[in-house]
Design a protein around this motif. Sequence first.
Motif, PDB file in Angstrom:
ATOM      1  N   VAL A 290       0.883  -1.036   0.161  1.00  0.00           N
ATOM      2  CA  VAL A 290      -0.080  -0.207  -0.038  1.00  0.00           C
ATOM      3  C   VAL A 290       0.746   1.320  -0.046  1.00  0.00           C
ATOM      4  CG1 VAL A 290      -1.578   1.424   1.458  1.00  0.00           C
ATOM      5  CG2 VAL A 290      -2.116  -1.078   1.264  1.00  0.00           C
ATOM      6  N   MET A 291       2.094   1.337   0.869  1.00  0.00           N
ATOM      7  CA  MET A 291       2.818   2.475   0.942  1.00  0.00           C
ATOM      8  C   MET A 291       3.262   3.056  -0.197  1.00  0.00           C
ATOM      9  SD  MET A 291       5.594   3.445   3.726  1.00  0.00           S
ATOM     10  CE  MET A 291       6.377   5.027   3.642  1.00  0.00           C
ATOM     11  N   PHE A 292       4.195   2.158  -0.829  1.00  0.00           N
ATOM     12  CA  PHE A 292       5.143   2.349  -2.065  1.00  0.00           C
ATOM     13  C   PHE A 292       3.865   2.894  -3.087  1.00  0.00           C
ATOM     14  CE2 PHE A 292       8.005   0.719   0.850  1.00  0.00           C
ATOM     15  CZ  PHE A 292       8.997   1.817   0.504  1.00  0.00           C
ATOM     16  N   GLY A 293       2.829   2.095  -3.341  1.00  0.00           N
ATOM     17  CA  GLY A 293       1.886   2.538  -4.362  1.00  0.00           C
ATOM     18  C   GLY A 293       1.254   3.830  -4.116  1.00  0.00           C
ATOM     19  N   LEU A 351      -7.705   2.099   9.609  1.00  0.00           N
ATOM     20  CA  LEU A 351      -7.636   3.598   9.068  1.00  0.00           C
ATOM     21  C   LEU A 351      -6.925   3.408   7.619  1.00  0.00           C
ATOM     22  CD1 LEU A 351      -6.085   5.304  11.995  1.00  0.00           C
ATOM     23  CD2 LEU A 351      -8.457   5.860  11.158  1.00  0.00           C
ATOM     24  N   MET A 352      -6.138   2.242   7.473  1.00  0.00           N
ATOM     25  CA  MET A 352      -5.459   2.270   6.036  1.00  0.00           C
ATOM     26  C   MET A 352      -6.410   1.770   5.089  1.00  0.00           C
ATOM     27  SD  MET A 352      -1.800   0.240   5.452  1.00  0.00           S
ATOM     28  CE  MET A 352      -2.478  -1.487   5.558  1.00  0.00           C
ATOM     29  N   VAL A 353      -7.463   1.092   5.333  1.00  0.00           N
ATOM     30  CA  VAL A 353      -8.492   0.523   4.642  1.00  0.00           C
ATOM     31  C   VAL A 353      -9.552   1.851   4.332  1.00  0.00           C
ATOM     32  CG1 VAL A 353     -10.754  -0.622   4.502  1.00  0.00           C
ATOM     33  CG2 VAL A 353      -8.764  -1.791   5.336  1.00  0.00           C
ATOM     34  N   VAL A 354      -9.762   2.736   5.364  1.00  0.00           N
ATOM     35  CA  VAL A 354     -10.428   3.698   5.111  1.00  0.00           C
ATOM     36  C   VAL A 354      -9.847   4.739   4.396  1.00  0.00           C
ATOM     37  CG1 VAL A 354     -11.531   5.702   6.279  1.00  0.00           C
ATOM     38  CG2 VAL A 354     -11.863   3.358   7.315  1.00  0.00           C
ATOM     39  N   GLY A 355      -8.819   5.072   4.798  1.00  0.00           N
ATOM     40  CA  GLY A 355      -7.880   6.264   3.929  1.00  0.00           C
ATOM     41  C   GLY A 355      -7.892   5.868   2.483  1.00  0.00           C
ATOM     42  N   GLY A 482      -5.567  -1.242  -3.656  1.00  0.00           N
ATOM     43  CA  GLY A 482      -5.057  -1.351  -2.662  1.00  0.00           C
ATOM     44  C   GLY A 482      -5.710  -1.341  -1.293  1.00  0.00           C
ATOM     45  N   GLY A 483      -6.879  -0.762  -1.337  1.00  0.00           N
ATOM     46  CA  GLY A 483      -7.829  -0.973  -0.169  1.00  0.00           C
ATOM     47  C   GLY A 483      -8.165  -2.294  -0.002  1.00  0.00           C
ATOM     48  N   ALA A 489      -4.693  -7.184   5.490  1.00  0.00           N
ATOM     49  CA  ALA A 489      -3.981  -6.838   6.660  1.00  0.00           C
ATOM     50  C   ALA A 489      -4.722  -6.658   8.011  1.00  0.00           C
ATOM     51  CB  ALA A 489      -3.363  -5.339   6.253  1.00  0.00           C
ATOM     52  N   LEU A 490      -6.071  -6.054   7.798  1.00  0.00           N
ATOM     53  CA  LEU A 490      -6.940  -5.985   8.741  1.00  0.00           C
ATOM     54  C   LEU A 490      -7.403  -7.264   9.424  1.00  0.00           C
ATOM     55  CD1 LEU A 490      -8.722  -4.442  10.878  1.00  0.00           C
ATOM     56  CD2 LEU A 490     -10.315  -4.219   8.813  1.00  0.00           C
TER      57      LEU A 490
END
Length: 531
Positions: A290-293, A351-355, A482-483, A489-490
């Motif tokens: 997710v991050m590098f994407g 939060l990563m999913v929501v973001g 990505g989401g 991960a969740l």
Amino acid sequence: MTELKKAPADAKAEPPARSVRVVVLALMIAMLLAMLDNLIVGTAMPTIVGDLGGLEHLSWVVTAYTLATAASTPIWGKLGDMYGRKSIFLTSIVIFLIGSVLSGMSQDMGQLIGFRAVQGLGAGGLMVGVMAIIGDLVPPRERGKYQGMMAGVMAIAMIGGPLVGGTITDHLGWRWSFYINLPLGALALAMITVVLHLPRKERTKAKVDYLGAALLTVGITAIVLVTTWGGTEYAWGSAVIMELIALGVASLVGFVFVETKAAEPIVPLHIFRNRNFTLMSVVGFMAGFVMFGAVLFLPLFQQSVQGASATNSGLLLLPMLLAMMIVSLVAGRITTSTGKYKVFPIVGSALMVVGLFLLAAMDTGTTRLTSGIYMAVLGAGMGFLMQITMLVAQNSVELKDMGVASSTTTLFRTLGSSFGVAIMGALFTGRVQDEMMARGGGGATERSAQLDAASLAKLPVPVREAYEYAVASGTHIAFLVGGSVAVLALVAALFVKEVPLRGSAKPEAAAPDADGTAPTGLAAAKQSQNA
């Protein structure tokens, strides 16, 4: 329990807190070296190609570095476990600096690619060395204090890298984008040599697992080449990609078999029997994906759709990076004071999913303020995850496996980033090209992912609007994927067990934890002192 009896001896060797802070500062400088390099060099690439030529081999300047880093990461971790971390870490810094000097002296593109591989070889040991040495010096319960510092270094690298690279290239020439590593590296070398004192380690008589190292290197190389070349250099269904996939799978299967027989395996498979370690490897992979994407596509969206300047591209990520740094610092402090951490991977993944789903909702009318808020949500999620994954992974193994635990977790994150950039990139490019053709902007399709704000302004209005819509649509599909990945991960985070962190102030903390892992070495010594 044998190691617990040795605790008093180890305790004498434990450095004072002030010395630890100085060592951590030196380690952060080394960490900055590894993170800054690709960002600085990326900015200098157009000038390098103009000087050396070889445009057709341009991608190999980055690929050679990435391959060498990924392939050498687990080997550096194991060598540190076997022969002592200080000497192995100093060796990796020296190799990185030699590669930097040689890269700066390159006379053609072939030399630059070869020397970048040398540089990447050293870089593979930098991140692993930093994490493993901190794991040796600081018990997991106390390690949260340093999380903000690590997140801060990452933020400085991402924001400052492009700015420093552009300034150096404009005023000193592209060769100094490599030479700039020398003063930082020399400072890190001097500080670590003087202030880092680890307990003397008995040299193992077992031989290095050369066959396992070779098979793992081939497997990782094949994976990285598939994710780098697939959909760009070669079609996903081409013979080359299929052969690389077959080679990668065969090598990794052979590697697993060899590791079950080796006296000193490069990656001891028993560490994966620990549920928390395996789950953190999965979460780390997804976070890297997710991050590098996000780092790749957010500046592209803001430059192409929102008209931001490419010059300050690092600043475009400021909302995400600041949120990540602040949250990481707060999470670290709470972890240190309470010893509790399970909530952080769960909240971080959520939060990563929501973001990501918020970012997927962006379109041509999204303002910079709105996209900044969405980025901050994603950054907060990653702030909960970036250091906690390493902390829990290291807490899940014995001290003797600290190096391989650190390198394996780092490797999973690296592989996650390779897959993330490849898969999200392929979907993005495909969607942009489809939308451009559908809206009659096919003339701009050839360079559709390379147009900056200045180039866009020169396009006819219908073509420009078609391109802006196409990029927004491509960004939508990339972040949607990505989401979906972040949901995995969740799910993994929900199954993490709250195993007490070693180094707590309670005497009973020295007992074996719920997964059967007993505190060892310095961590046990710390507990004895606190008790």
